[in-house]
Scaffold this motif. Structure first.
Motif, PDB file in Angstrom:
ATOM      1  N   ARG A 230       0.857  -1.324   0.001  1.00  0.00           N
ATOM      2  CA  ARG A 230      -0.160   0.143   0.056  1.00  0.00           C
ATOM      3  C   ARG A 230       0.991   1.174   0.016  1.00  0.00           C
ATOM      4  O   ARG A 230       1.819   1.436   0.718  1.00  0.00           O
ATOM      5  N   VAL A 239      -2.293   4.090  -3.454  1.00  0.00           N
ATOM      6  CA  VAL A 239      -2.095   2.949  -4.513  1.00  0.00           C
ATOM      7  C   VAL A 239      -2.087   1.454  -3.720  1.00  0.00           C
ATOM      8  O   VAL A 239      -1.254   1.439  -2.636  1.00  0.00           O
ATOM      9  N   VAL A 241      -1.358  -2.577  -4.441  1.00  0.00           N
ATOM     10  CA  VAL A 241      -0.935  -3.420  -5.481  1.00  0.00           C
ATOM     11  C   VAL A 241      -0.685  -4.866  -4.957  1.00  0.00           C
ATOM     12  O   VAL A 241      -0.169  -5.110  -3.880  1.00  0.00           O
ATOM     13  N   GLU A 274       2.264   2.867  -9.273  1.00  0.00           N
ATOM     14  CA  GLU A 274       1.716   1.561  -9.383  1.00  0.00           C
ATOM     15  C   GLU A 274       2.520   0.714  -9.976  1.00  0.00           C
ATOM     16  O   GLU A 274       2.759  -0.499  -9.742  1.00  0.00           O
ATOM     17  N   ARG A 275       3.102   1.007 -11.254  1.00  0.00           N
ATOM     18  CA  ARG A 275       4.010  -0.031 -12.104  1.00  0.00           C
ATOM     19  C   ARG A 275       5.322  -0.320 -11.105  1.00  0.00           C
ATOM     20  O   ARG A 275       5.759  -1.382 -11.180  1.00  0.00           O
ATOM     21  N   ALA A 277       5.644  -0.693  -8.159  1.00  0.00           N
ATOM     22  CA  ALA A 277       5.212  -1.550  -6.811  1.00  0.00           C
ATOM     23  C   ALA A 277       4.940  -2.793  -7.560  1.00  0.00           C
ATOM     24  O   ALA A 277       5.348  -3.882  -6.808  1.00  0.00           O
ATOM     25  N   GLN A 278       4.433  -2.716  -8.786  1.00  0.00           N
ATOM     26  CA  GLN A 278       4.186  -4.252  -9.385  1.00  0.00           C
ATOM     27  C   GLN A 278       5.558  -4.843  -9.778  1.00  0.00           C
ATOM     28  O   GLN A 278       5.811  -6.075  -9.417  1.00  0.00           O
ATOM     29  N   TYR A 311      -0.584  -8.938 -13.594  1.00  0.00           N
ATOM     30  CA  TYR A 311      -1.050  -7.395 -13.475  1.00  0.00           C
ATOM     31  C   TYR A 311      -1.778  -6.713 -14.869  1.00  0.00           C
ATOM     32  O   TYR A 311      -2.176  -5.785 -15.193  1.00  0.00           O
ATOM     33  N   ALA A 315       0.667  -3.552 -18.435  1.00  0.00           N
ATOM     34  CA  ALA A 315       1.472  -3.447 -17.346  1.00  0.00           C
ATOM     35  C   ALA A 315       2.764  -4.121 -17.841  1.00  0.00           C
ATOM     36  O   ALA A 315       3.857  -3.540 -17.891  1.00  0.00           O
TER      37      ALA A 315
END
Length: 325
Positions: A230, A239, A241, A274-275, A277-278, A311, A315
């Motif tokens: 988070r 965000v 993920v 976001e990306r 964190a992915q 994802y 992504a």
């Protein structure tokens, strides 16, 4: 993006005793313990938070500058890191102490007896960041990871004085740092890394509320174990993920370090929170599936495929071209 990763560099010496410690204890002699255990397994693994993070970044194709203190016994470890893309030219080599070591013996009941030798790590407080910045032509981000506590405070203060953006990662040292030291490490950080437990510990130590912390940092990145991560901040929407499904849970050691490495890779390539964190969650999962914090090997096609399955294709399409593995 020029990133320096400061923090611990260590080796882990992990032994296994084929019995139970408790069977060797004499109840009425516990105030005079003198025991020796004959172990039948020994594994020596490369570790240390900063080294783990830098290794992960290097494995993804970056060239982070590792900043920490080691002993003269660092040569083999240095060669390993450099072969995996890590810049070790700003590592201080002590003339008096060995590289930090974690020594742990585990019995058949999973009881452990452990010791940590800080060694050369205590000299990290003498390292200045300005020469690192001069050598690299500037610093865009300094990661202040667990280290000698005084070194963590000094590195943070120097970042403020010289205008270097920094990421605060007090994690393992939260329990030993004073409340004022914790506040000093967090105040003004571009990024704050903690897990859920450490988040609670940070609030307890400082007396701050969650809102107080968010007033003081750019983004608060909280890892949630199997639930992913988070990211909260005043200047962006929250965000969340999820974590990828792991193939197996081989060894949780170093999973948080791997997440940070992947997240910093995303920041380096301006992929957004976001990306980033992915990528961090995927690298953390791969580390979880591997015994040892620096024993995984990355394959571009496999990494991208797992990103896509977890994802989505969009992504993967954004992340895959940036991979240098």
């Amino acid at each position: 993006m020029r990133i320096a990763v400061t923090g611990s560099i260590a080796t882990d010496h992990l032994m296994v005793f084929p019995g139970r410690f408790t069977d060797q204890l004499v109840q009425d002699q516990l105030d005079h313990v003198s025991l020796s255990f004959l172990v039948d397994q020994l594994e020596v693994r490369r570790g240390g938070v900063a080294a783990n993070i830098a290794f992960g970044m290097g494995s993804l194709g970056m060239n982070p500058a590792l900043v920490g203190a080691v002993g003269a016994d660092f040569d083999d470890y240095r060669a390993w890191l450099e072969r995996h893309g890590v810049d070790t030219r700003s590592v201080h080599v002590s003339t008096e102490r060995h590289t930090a070591r974690f020594l742990c013996t585990t019995d058949q009941a999973q009881n452990q007896i452990a010791s940590f030798y800080a060694g050369a790590m205590t000299e990290a407080r003498n390292i200045e960041l300005a020469p690192v910045a001069d050598r690299l032509g500037g610093l865009d981000l300094v990661v202040v990871a667990p280290n000698d506590p005084e070194a963590m405070v000094r590195h943070t203060e120097e970042c403020r004085q010289r205008g270097f953006a920094f990421a605060a990662d007090p994690s393992q040292q939260l329990a030993t740092l004073t409340p004022e030291a914790v506040k000093s490490l967090v105040e003004g950080a571009s990024y704050l890394f903690t897990n859920e437990y450490e988040s609670s510990l940070l609030l307890k130590h400082t007396g701050w509320t969650t809102e107080d912390v968010l007033d003081r940092v750019g983004s608060w990145v909280t890892t949630l174990g199997p639930d992913g991560v988070r990211i909260s901040g005043r200047q962006h929407d929250p965000v969340v993920v999820p974590a990828p499904q792991e193939k197996e849970k081989a060894d949780p050691t170093g999973v948080g370090d791997a997440f940070r490495a992947g997240f910093l890779f995303g920041l380096r390539h301006k992929l957004g929170l976001e990306r980033s964190a992915q990528v961090g969650c995927m690298l953390a999962t791969i580390t979880l599936e591997t015994v040892g914090t620096q024993e995984y090997a990355l394959d571009r096609a496999t990494f991208s495929d797992r990103i896509a399955r977890t994802y989505g294709e969009e992504a993967a399409a954004e992340i895959e071209p940036r991979l240098r593995v």
